[in-house]
Write an enzyme that holds these catalytic residues in place. Structure first.
Site, mmCIF file in Angstrom:
data_model
loop_
_atom_site.group_PDB
_atom_site.id
_atom_site.type_symbol
_atom_site.label_atom_id
_atom_site.label_comp_id
_atom_site.label_asym_id
_atom_site.label_seq_id
_atom_site.Cartn_x
_atom_site.Cartn_y
_atom_site.Cartn_z
ATOM 1 C CG ASP A 208 36.604 40.842 32.823
ATOM 2 O OD1 ASP A 208 36.429 39.742 33.388
ATOM 3 O OD2 ASP A 208 37.645 41.509 32.925
ATOM 4 C CG ASP B 114 36.318 37.239 36.920
ATOM 5 O OD1 ASP B 114 37.353 37.898 37.041
ATOM 6 O OD2 ASP B 114 35.572 36.943 37.871
ATOM 7 C CD GLU C 201 41.347 35.775 37.138
ATOM 8 O OE1 GLU C 201 42.041 36.409 37.933
ATOM 9 O OE2 GLU C 201 40.115 35.654 37.277
ATOM 10 C CG HIS D 76 42.009 44.140 37.209
ATOM 11 N ND1 HIS D 76 42.286 43.160 36.273
ATOM 12 C CD2 HIS D 76 40.990 43.669 37.952
ATOM 13 C CE1 HIS D 76 41.451 42.161 36.441
ATOM 14 N NE2 HIS D 76 40.650 42.431 37.449
ATOM 15 C CG ASP D 77 42.861 40.993 39.933
ATOM 16 O OD1 ASP D 77 42.109 41.892 40.345
ATOM 17 O OD2 ASP D 77 42.459 40.030 39.240
HETATM 18 C C1 GLC Z 1 39.056 37.971 39.165
HETATM 19 C C2 GLC Z 1 39.201 39.437 38.851
HETATM 20 C C3 GLC Z 1 39.211 40.195 40.138
HETATM 21 C C4 GLC Z 1 37.903 39.974 40.831
HETATM 22 C C5 GLC Z 1 37.609 38.481 41.016
HETATM 23 C C6 GLC Z 1 36.173 38.256 41.349
HETATM 24 O O1 GLC Z 1 40.138 37.470 39.851
HETATM 25 O O2 GLC Z 1 40.331 39.655 38.079
HETATM 26 O O3 GLC Z 1 39.447 41.565 39.952
HETATM 27 O O4 GLC Z 1 37.903 40.595 42.095
HETATM 28 O O5 GLC Z 1 37.861 37.735 39.851
HETATM 29 O O6 GLC Z 1 35.361 38.517 40.252
#
Ligand code: GLC
Ligand code: CA
Length: 560
Positions: A98, A199, A256, A329-330
């Protein structure tokens, strides 16, 4: 379309805190992951994405990084990581890490320096502003609720944090910041990892001047996406990271990319021009938002799901590659959102697997999805661990909102739904830990667990294995063109994949009813063989119309 390894791969996402604990402290760790590599290899996994394992005070479970080039104490050491890396490579798998570029932890040495004085050389590594009219510099809301600004007494200014107050945003306009990040990226790639999941990448560019957003409802803070998501100029930054780092390595990158418009697909993921190989888009997982947005919920619509999948599947054809997912995980667990965990847990888990795994793109399975893990039922607020939930709860109560309704929304949307411990067997705490887990396990681990599903021929786990095999053995299921059918059918989702004269037809009943399926006329002249299904085969499937069972999934191979 070019053939490359990462298009043919099946990926698996590990949330290390909840995957496997090796030393009984209740927290998953790197030796725990190592002990489960054979399991992943047998499942048919090619690429493992590991959520952040860097040094972190864990305000946001590792997404708040205090040292990019070291490992979190709870997870192990850099030697453990090196053993993990070679363990993965020895098994013929790859690993992506990540990459969190938008922000660091407030305990990162850069931030400690930056906040120490206004003329510190690292002051401009972050985004500092004076207050306005006795309050924050602007009305932006943090993505974790509340203001996106935090006042810092030492220097009497505010710093920007799009996520938690302990995740200050880096100032990407500063060339030194960009260079530090490039060096860090290259350091990991030189170590031999195989790529990154990047991310929150659509947020790294902020609207110049950081202006207030319109506030017609006179809210305390307002959704400020237009101020910091896909802002004009972001592609200059993305192309820089590509040019100065990614392009020199044979790696897989997936961004992402919440809100990235498909009209910009070429610049995001174009075969030649794209900054990344793939992006995670969000449209299909945002379908069950309610009128008040993400923390509200309502029924999702079949027609919209079909439209979104068609748009990304056909829209990227010949341009770029999809990253396929239903969980991470979100996100809440997919069986609890799109299936029926009470009446058809197995059937609906398998149907959803068939739905996303056979589309065009690289599928990402999230830990536990392969056994059909479901949302958890937590009674007390204190059962939750996610910082986002506590912010949401506090803001709602400050606004005088009802507690019960607030808890109902949390139960549905909580990211912790996906973060309960992996359910390995039916021993206490599911074999995840010999101690007490950092977050409660879902009590259904006695029925839903890996050990049991390895033994049961018709388990969700064995179905995933069969799906992975099917995909690997058929290029049409990897490179084939996607077409959506029966657009107006309210319950059945149908798509085909065609490639060099071969074709598959995937027929999915998304509900617990028994609708009638009729083969689209375009495929009427084809011979159909069932190659995979979540129900035993039946003679009626040979007919051009048949009645589907609840949550039935059928994969037909078509031949002229
Ligand atoms: C992304 C991650 C999430 C995190 C956020 C801030 O959306 O997937 O879990 O809280 O970024 O880093
Ligand atoms: Ca541990």
């Amino acid at each position: 379309m070019r053939k490359v390894w990462w298009k043919e791969a099946v990926a698996y996402q590990i949330y290390p805190r909840s995957f496997m604990d090796s030393n009984g402290d209740g927290v998953g760790d790197i030796p725990g992951i190592i002990s489960r590599l054979d399991y992943l290899q047998e499942l048919g996994i090619d690429v493992i994405w590991i959520c952040p394992i860097y040094k972190s005070p864990n305000d946001d479970n590792g997404y708040d990084i205090s040292d990019y080039q070291d490992i979190m104490d709870e997870f192990g050491t850099m030697e453990d990581f090196d053993r993990l890396l070679s363990g993965i490579h020895e098994r013929g798998m790859k690993v992506i890490m990540d990459l969190v570029l938008n922000h660091t932890s407030d305990e990162h040495p850069w931030f400690i320096e930056s906040r120490s004085s206004r003329d510190n050389p690292k002051r401009d590594y972050y985004i500092w502003r004076d207050g306005k009219d006795g309050g924050e510099p602007n009305n932006w809301e943090s993505m974790f609720n509340g203001s996106a600004w935090e006042y810092d007494e030492t220097t009497g200014q505010y710093f920007l944090h799009l996520y938690s107050r302990r995740q200050p945003d880096l100032n990407m306009e500063n060339p030194q910041v960009r260079q530090e990040l490039i060096n860090m990226i290259r350091w990991w790639l030189d170590k031999g990892i195989d790529g990154f999941r990047v991310d929150a990448i659509t947020h790294i560019k902020k609207l110049p001047g950081l202006p207030d957003m319109p506030n017609p409802h006179k809210l305390r803070y307002v959704d400020a996406m237009d101020g910091h998501r896909n802002v004009e100029g972001i592609h200059d930054f993305l192309q820089l990271f590509k040019r100065e780092a990614f392009a020199d390595y044979d790696i897989m990158t997936v961004g992402e990319a919440s809100g990235a418009p498909i009209s910009e697909a070429d610049r995001w993921i174009g075969e030649e021009n794209g900054a990344f190989n793939m992006i995670f888009q969000f449209e299909h997982v945002n379908l069950d938002f309610g009128p008040e947005g993400r923390w509200d919920f309502g029924p999702w619509e079949m027609a919209k799901l079909k439209g979104i999948m068609k748009k990304w599947q056909t829209g990227l054809e010949g341009i770029g590659w999809n990253a396929l997912y239903l969980e991470n995980h979100d996100q809440p667990r997919s069986v609890s959102r799109f299936g029926d965990p009470d009446n058809y847990p197995k059937e609906s888990a398998k149907m959803l697997a068939t739905f996303f795994m056979l589309m065009q793109g690289t599928p990402f399975i999230y830990q536990g999805q392969e056994i059909g893990m479901t949302n958890v039922v937590f009674k007390e607020l204190t059962d939750y661990r996610d910082v986002e939930i506590y912010n949401f709860y506090r803001e709602r109560l400050m606004d005088g909102k009802d507690v019960e309704e607030t808890m109902r929304r949390i139960a549905y949307r909580a990211r912790d739904n996906a973060r309960t411990p992996m359910q390995w067997d039916d021993s206490l705490f599911g074999g995840f830990t010999t101690g007490v887990p950092w977050i409660n396990i879902n009590p259904n681990y006695r029925e839903i667990n890996v050990k049991r599903q390895l033994q049961e021929a018709d388990s969700v786990l064995n179905y995933y294995k069969a799906l992975i095999r099917l995909r690997k053995e058929n290029e049409a299921l990897i490179y084939g063109r996607y077409d959506g059918w029966l657009d107006d059918h309210p319950e059945i989702f149908v798509y085909s994949r065609t490639f060099e004269g071969r074709a598959f037809l995937i027929v999915l009943n998304f509900y617990g009813n028994a609708p009638e399926f009729t083969v689209p006329p375009e495929f009427a002249g084809f011979k159909r063989d069932v190659v995979l299904s979540n129900y035993p085969d039946r003679p009626d499937r040979k007919q051009s119309s048949f009645t589907m069972r609840p949550y039935e999934a059928v994969v037909f191979r078509l031949e002229r």
